[in-house]
Design a protein around this motif. Sequence first.
Motif, mmCIF file in Angstrom:
data_model
loop_
_atom_site.group_PDB
_atom_site.id
_atom_site.type_symbol
_atom_site.label_atom_id
_atom_site.label_comp_id
_atom_site.label_asym_id
_atom_site.label_seq_id
_atom_site.Cartn_x
_atom_site.Cartn_y
_atom_site.Cartn_z
ATOM 1 N N PRO A 240 37.999 52.964 76.671
ATOM 2 C CA PRO A 240 38.420 51.937 75.712
ATOM 3 C C PRO A 240 37.382 51.702 74.626
ATOM 4 N N GLY A 241 37.853 51.562 73.393
ATOM 5 C CA GLY A 241 36.980 51.291 72.269
ATOM 6 C C GLY A 241 36.609 49.829 72.164
ATOM 7 N N ALA A 243 37.125 47.468 69.829
ATOM 8 C CA ALA A 243 38.157 46.526 69.403
ATOM 9 C C ALA A 243 39.155 46.242 70.531
ATOM 10 N N LEU A 244 39.493 47.273 71.278
ATOM 11 C CA LEU A 244 40.411 47.100 72.405
ATOM 12 C C LEU A 244 39.773 46.223 73.477
ATOM 13 N N ARG A 277 39.113 58.543 73.434
ATOM 14 C CA ARG A 277 38.850 57.108 73.268
ATOM 15 C C ARG A 277 40.109 56.411 72.792
ATOM 16 N N GLU A 279 41.783 53.035 71.076
ATOM 17 C CA GLU A 279 41.364 51.974 70.173
ATOM 18 C C GLU A 279 42.581 51.352 69.490
#
Length: 427
Positions: A240-241, A243-244, A277, A279
Amino acid sequence: MIDPGGSRRPPWPPEPRRSPGLDPVAAPLRGRGPEAGILAESLDRVAAGQPAVVLIEGEAGIGKTRLLDSAVQDARARGMQVARGRAEELEQSRPFGLVAAVFGCERSSGDLRRAAIADLLAAPLGSGGTVTSDPGLRFRTVDAFADLAEALALAGPLVIGVDDLQWADPSSVLTLGAVARRMAGLPVALVGGLRSLPRGTDLDRLISLLETAGARRIQLAPLPDTAVRDLVADAVAAEPGPALLAGAAGAGGNPLFVTELIGALLQDGTVQVAGGRAEVAHATLPPTLRLTILRRLSFLPHPAVRALRAASILGSSFSLTDLATITGSSALELSVALDGAARAGVIEDDAPRLRFRHDLIRDAVYEDLPGGVRRGVGPEGGGGGGAGGAPGGGGGGRAASSACFSRWSSPRIRAWSFAVFASPRKR
């Protein structure tokens, strides 16, 4: 429902359908190692011929059912008998409804003991008495359930799992107390899940009885950040990025809210996976998650809901003085109204202010306000990081809340706002 050891029958009642992204049964149990260890130790006691009682307590969505189901799966893997059931909010007036479901007592049952109990529940005596009107028949039924549990335990290790005890009917609560008293020296585990609120006097008495008998209590805390990250990674099948993860952080460590949020974002196509990734460009509150959260708040008393609706305008944190300003209520009245919300884990003390424990809860309550109210308050009053005053970053601290007071200062506006907050929108 009774499940003899070693079988793989599906749980009953069936789990509600979830948003895509994470299978709650197949997914690993994240962040609950110590709690799972307590349950495993309790099953070890049962395997050794001793009784065990465990109560799993926490707010809605914190993982009580998931942890209980994990213990049930462990018991089945050990070859133990399992009796599993869940109380239903709309069946609190159905006598013995919970325990009848747990032990599979139906008139069509091939087991004579279960069929006989079902007959007691369905057919009145010749005098016209029923299990609700005839105390003698009621206690005869209680004894029949306790006899059944004892007979099962004498045949082999038994695990009784009961979820959502806060909704249990009084007769079932009484029966569980009788079963607990029969458990001494028998290989029986009683594992119960319940919310902190609501809680009646009958359930309080049962909990006191179980604690006297040596019950272990598990108070589920919010998941740590590492567990939330793992939960998100499980759902998106990728790293997970930032922002997520920032969006998931608004769930305050509540695993249901995390999984529902990520599932809804996946369903909407908001999550993009590239180079391993996952996001999002921006994480908004999906309508399905908003309705899930609002349903979870519906058990709170009306004054508490009304106060939360007003508080959502002030942002993620607020003071009673500020809340009194926009509602026209006294700080004392508001503190009494919000007491239940605090005990339910909806808000928490952040001295000298109060704070929504989950930004997602605050956002859901705010978005449920009429659009005219949100537009009238404006971005600064809505706490907002989003466009048009929609909640975004869970801001709205002292500066944001004080900036909107001039719009709410007159008695006429306060009376209007109080009327709006007093009437939840129909869905």
